[in-house]
Design an enzyme around this catalytic site. Structure first.
Site, PDB file in Angstrom:
ATOM      1  N   HIS B 136       0.875  -1.173   0.000  1.00 41.61           N
ATOM      2  CA  HIS B 136       0.000   0.000   0.000  1.00 41.61           C
ATOM      3  C   HIS B 136       0.919   1.232   0.000  1.00 41.61           C
ATOM      4  CE1 HIS B 136      -2.795   2.966   1.722  1.00 41.61           C
ATOM      5  NE2 HIS B 136      -3.784   2.146   1.412  1.00 41.61           N
ATOM      6  N   ASP B 213       2.836  -4.222   8.139  1.00 38.38           N
ATOM      7  CA  ASP B 213       1.644  -3.415   7.919  1.00 38.38           C
ATOM      8  C   ASP B 213       0.460  -4.368   8.103  1.00 38.38           C
ATOM      9  OD1 ASP B 213      -0.634  -2.349   6.830  1.00 38.38           O
ATOM     10  OD2 ASP B 213       0.304  -1.666   4.970  1.00 38.38           O
ATOM     11  N   GLN B 216      -4.807  -4.737   7.116  1.00 34.44           N
ATOM     12  CA  GLN B 216      -5.840  -5.670   6.661  1.00 34.44           C
ATOM     13  C   GLN B 216      -5.860  -6.957   7.472  1.00 34.44           C
ATOM     14  OE1 GLN B 216      -8.166  -4.977   4.498  1.00 34.44           O
ATOM     15  NE2 GLN B 216      -7.322  -3.011   3.856  1.00 34.44           N
ATOM     16  N   LYS B 239     -10.408   0.061  10.438  1.00 34.05           N
ATOM     17  CA  LYS B 239     -10.568  -1.190   9.684  1.00 34.05           C
ATOM     18  C   LYS B 239     -10.941  -2.359  10.597  1.00 34.05           C
ATOM     19  CE  LYS B 239      -7.323   0.198   6.112  1.00 34.05           C
ATOM     20  NZ  LYS B 239      -8.039   0.575   4.883  1.00 34.05           N
ATOM     21  N   CYS B 377      -4.693   2.315  -3.815  1.00 34.08           N
ATOM     22  CA  CYS B 377      -3.453   2.789  -3.174  1.00 34.08           C
ATOM     23  C   CYS B 377      -2.290   1.835  -3.388  1.00 34.08           C
ATOM     24  CB  CYS B 377      -3.631   3.052  -1.682  1.00 34.08           C
ATOM     25  SG  CYS B 377      -4.766   4.369  -1.315  1.00 34.08           S
TER      26      CYS B 377
HETATM   27  C1  LIG Z   1      -2.697  -2.715   3.590  1.00 36.63           C
HETATM   28  C2  LIG Z   1      -2.942  -1.307   4.037  1.00 36.63           C
HETATM   29  N1  LIG Z   1      -1.940  -0.590   4.555  1.00 36.63           N
HETATM   30  C3  LIG Z   1      -2.116   0.655   4.992  1.00 36.63           C
HETATM   31  C4  LIG Z   1      -3.324   1.289   4.902  1.00 36.63           C
HETATM   32  C5  LIG Z   1      -3.441   2.711   5.379  1.00 36.63           C
HETATM   33  O1  LIG Z   1      -4.262   2.814   6.470  1.00 36.63           O
HETATM   34  P1  LIG Z   1      -4.709   4.240   7.013  1.00 36.63           P
HETATM   35  O2  LIG Z   1      -5.190   5.007   5.828  1.00 36.63           O
HETATM   36  O3  LIG Z   1      -5.782   3.928   7.995  1.00 36.63           O
HETATM   37  O4  LIG Z   1      -3.515   4.869   7.639  1.00 36.63           O
HETATM   38  C6  LIG Z   1      -4.402   0.596   4.365  1.00 36.63           C
HETATM   39  C7  LIG Z   1      -5.738   1.220   4.248  1.00 36.63           C
HETATM   40  O5  LIG Z   1      -6.131   1.812   3.295  1.00 36.63           O
HETATM   41  C8  LIG Z   1      -4.205  -0.725   3.917  1.00 36.63           C
HETATM   42  O6  LIG Z   1      -5.213  -1.418   3.380  1.00 36.63           O
END
Ligand SMILES: Cc1ncc(COP(=O)(O)O)c(C=O)c1O
Lengths: 143, 420
Positions: B136, B213, B216, B239, B377
């Site tokens: 991401h 990370d 998910q 999430k 993203c």
């Molecule tokens: C795999 C992953 N990493 C990071 C993020 C970023 O999360 P946040 O926007 O809550 O900081 C997301 C969410 O969009 C994600 O799905």
């Protein structure tokens, strides 16, 4: 005598009033998208890309007898259909008329409400591009 | 023996539970474009149960005051609730101590915090950081930026056509110059559950710390940071049925001790003079300023919701929805799936053949069905790796039903009929 921009807008508003739900309108837009004449592939380059659209959109234009003609393509059909409405309204008019068009039909047919914000932004970007071309040609003519 | 009756009974029992659960999610009970809302964008953010929603207003109605500051009763109550949530988070991921739990805004801030503290101190010119090709943006851009600033090199663990990491060459990818590895646990675009234990073991053999990370992963599977032996881990409250604007950074205490503060100000100090400052103990050293108190408290409520529902029940329901959707979509044909890893979470990225993802998304939206379209993203993965204009992504949560999947499948048929 060709129809004016205003008359063409009225025509589209009337066509859209025949549908009673958005599925019908979408079907119509998709039909228009499929029928939009394709742009010459030589214009499908970075240079002719409309920035601000989520799907890819290419736009080119040409002056003939003091009138401005647009050609466009997109990889998404609904986008193409929407563009074909814009082209139908604006293409073949004098640059000065084009840059003054208020494009009110878009609100009247409820197009923006049924587009995702991304698409609505893309639509605004597209109109701005078309008007920018027109303004540039209009200026050339004056000089 | 005829066991139809039994199967039927089980089915009713199952559906009954889901319907009962849905009562806790008022937002699901609405129409969009004249159609009942079918929310299949859960990987972007999932919906909140009443207990979470109420915990926010309850906080402001009863105990709102600043934490760690006053002697007065309200402040003590707010502090107790705030720190109580930290303990819930600790338990949720089985950290050793609450000293290792830092409240942040979300996964993105968690990664940025590590990149600009640990990264800044430990990464020098010519050093290397490793991520994967499926990151991401929030676990990619902070490292890219750090590497640019430090003249360091960002290396990628490659992804195969199925959307699985190719780990054969990981040993070779890691060199003496490798200072850090950061990997997505479950891909938000492909649904792939990555073999992170293997990555962590390999990295640790070379003394390289690993960050996960877990944005998910947190809503879908039990996270045990001690068992995983990861050095850093981040996830987002929104999430896991919690509010936006709050998330968690876990890090092993020894790293947090070494790392310089991320931001400076109140809360993160022990004592301040005109000349110098003594920083606070962990985890407060990393929580400058008044924190998101209500967010942290309702994150605790979200964890309570997950615990009382049961992560296994959630995983089972999601698996059932995923299998049902795959069955319906495979029956339909003409669908290209992006991400067909053996180990997958309840995320389906796909393209209807010959149809642009935006067209699919627009028609589905008009049918009241919320899916995500685009790069999710992960632009390099979609554009550079798979050479696609985007994908359509449906992702499921515990409150989704098989009937909703059926309507979704009918929606896809309608899209094909209109655009095919
Ligand atoms: C795999 C992953 N990493 C990071 C993020 C970023 O999360 P946040 O926007 O809550 O900081 C997301 C969410 O969009 C994600 O799905």
């Amino acid at each position: 005598m060709n129809k004016s921009i205003k008359e063409l807008e009225e025509e589209i508003i009337e066509e859209f009033s025949l549908f009673d739900d958005w599925m019908g309108k979408y079907e119509y837009i998709i039909e228009l998208g499929k029928n939009l004449p394709l742009i010459d592939p030589k214009f499908k380059t970075e240079e002719f890309k409309v920035k601000g659209c989520q799907s890819q959109v290419w736009l080119s234009s040409e002056m003939k007898d003091g009138k401005l003609f647009y050609y466009a393509d997109s990889d998404a059909v609904i986008t193409k259909g929407i563009i074909s409405l814009l082209i139908r309204v604006l293409s073949g008019h004098k640059p000065g008329e084009i840059s003054e068009a208020d494009m009110n039909f878009i609100n009247k047919i409820g197009l923006k409400e049924h587009l995702s914000p991304n698409r609505a932004n893309g639509l605004t970007a597209m109109i701005n591009y078309m008007k920018k071309y027109a303004a540039a040609y209009a200026e050339q003519n004056v000089n | 023996m005829d066991n139809t009756g039994k199967i039927l009974e089980e089915k009713i029992y199952d559906e009954f539970n889901v319907l009962k659960l849905r009562e806790q999610f008022p937002i699901l009970n609405q129409t969009v474009n004249g159609k009942p809302l079918i929310y299949l964008d859960n990987a972007a953010t999932n919906q909140k149960p009443l207990s979470v929603i109420n915990s926010i207003s309850n906080y402001y109605e009863t105990i709102n005051s600043n934490v760690h500051r006053g002697l007065h009763t309200l402040s003590e109550r707010a502090t107790e609730a705030y720190e109580g949530s930290r303990e819930k988070v600790r338990e949720f991921i089985n950290a050793k101590s609450t000293n290792e739990i830092v409240f942040v805004r979300g996964t993105t801030e968690g990664v940025n915090l590590v990149a600009s503290t640990f990264g800044k101190v430990n990464v020098k010119e010519g050093d290397e950081i490793i991520v994967t090709e499926m990151e991401h943006h929030s676990n990619l851009v902070p490292w890219q930026n750090l590497c640019r600033e430090k003249n360091a090199v960002l290396k990628y663990i490659p992804v195969n056509d199925e959307g699985e990491l190719i780990l054969d060459d990981l040993e070779k990818l890691i060199t003496e110059k490798t200072k850090f590895i950061s990997v997505v646990y479950i891909s938000n675009t492909l649904g792939t559950i990555n073999p992170i234990k293997k990555i962590i073991e390999t990295a640790h053999r070379h003394n390289v710390p690993v960050m996960l990370d877990a944005a998910q992963a947190a809503p879908h599977l039990k996270i045990d940071v001690q068992d995983l032996d990861c050095d850093f881990l981040a996830f987002s409250g929104h999430k896991i049925y919690g509010p936006t604007g709050i998330g968690v950074l876990y890090a092993k205490e020894k790293f947090l001790e070494e790392m310089p503060p991320y931001q400076f100000g109140g809360e993160m100090i022990k004592s301040v003079s005109y000349e110098q400052t003594v920083y606070n103990d962990l985890p407060y050293k990393f929580e400058a300023g008044t924190p998101n108190i209500s967010g942290a408290i309702s994150l605790g409520a979200a964890i309570d919701f997950i615990n009382s529902t049961g992560l296994e029940v959630i995983a089972d329901q999601e698996k059932k929805l995923f299998d049902h959707a795959m069955k319906r979509m495979n029956e339909m044909g003409g669908i290209r799936f992006i991400g067909t890893a053996k180990e997958k979470a309840s995320v389906i990225s796909f393209l209807l053949e010959g149809i642009h993802p935006y067209d699919t998304g627009s028609i589905l939206d008009n049918l009241g069905i919320a899916v995500r379209t685009g790069f999710h993203c992960t632009q390099p993965l979609i554009e550079q790796k798979y050479k696609l204009p985007g994908t359509v992504r449906a992702s499921f949560a515990v409150y989704n039903t098989t009937e909703e999947i059926d309507i979704f499948a009918e929606g896809l048929k309608k899209v094909k009929q209109m655009l095919g």
